[in-house]
Design a protein around this motif. Structure first.
Motif: not given
Length: 136
Positions: A9, A105, A112
């Protein structure tokens, strides 16, 4: 040591995908869905929608940087709080908060997969900026 999901992320938001949308294939699952609540309403984006929007974003600003303030994980879900700062083409020397974001997420196949995003217009007020600083 940071988990691979949190690193994914973080790397995504600092990758410059808005300048090179081919990077999206590295981070975003091909079946990704983003559910986005913004000040202009709700949007549901798939991979292609997000790619088009990212490309437009990259063309709209001279520079765009991501300031991450929070990155939390539970199982295969990672929550992130961040602000995009931008320099406009008209005023490339002035850097201002473009928008503030929170996103959760879900990670699937090391990419993702589902994003639940909330955003609001940027605010450079002292209280808002100081809310990013760690508490003593």
């Amino acid at each position: 040591m940071q988990s691979k999901e949190k690193q994914l992320v973080q790397d995504f938001y600092t990758s410059g995908f808005h300048e090179d949308t081919s990077l999206l294939e590295k981070y975003l699952h091909e079946d990704a869905t983003i559910y986005w609540n913004s000040s202009s309403g709700f949007s549901k984006l798939d991979f292609e929608d997000f790619s088009r929007m990212s490309s437009d974003l990259g063309k709209s600003y001279e520079g765009l940087s991501c300031e991450i303030t929070h990155l939390l994980q539970e199982d295969n879900k990672v929550a992130i709080r961040f602000t995009y700062h931008a320099n406009t083409i008209e005023d490339p020397e002035e850097d201002g908060a473009l928008a503030h974001f929170m996103c959760i997420w879900e990670i699937k196949d090391n990419k993702l997969y589902e994003g639940y995003l909330i955003s609001q217009p940027g605010d450079d007020s002292e209280e808002n900026i100081s809310s990013f600083l760690p508490k003593n």
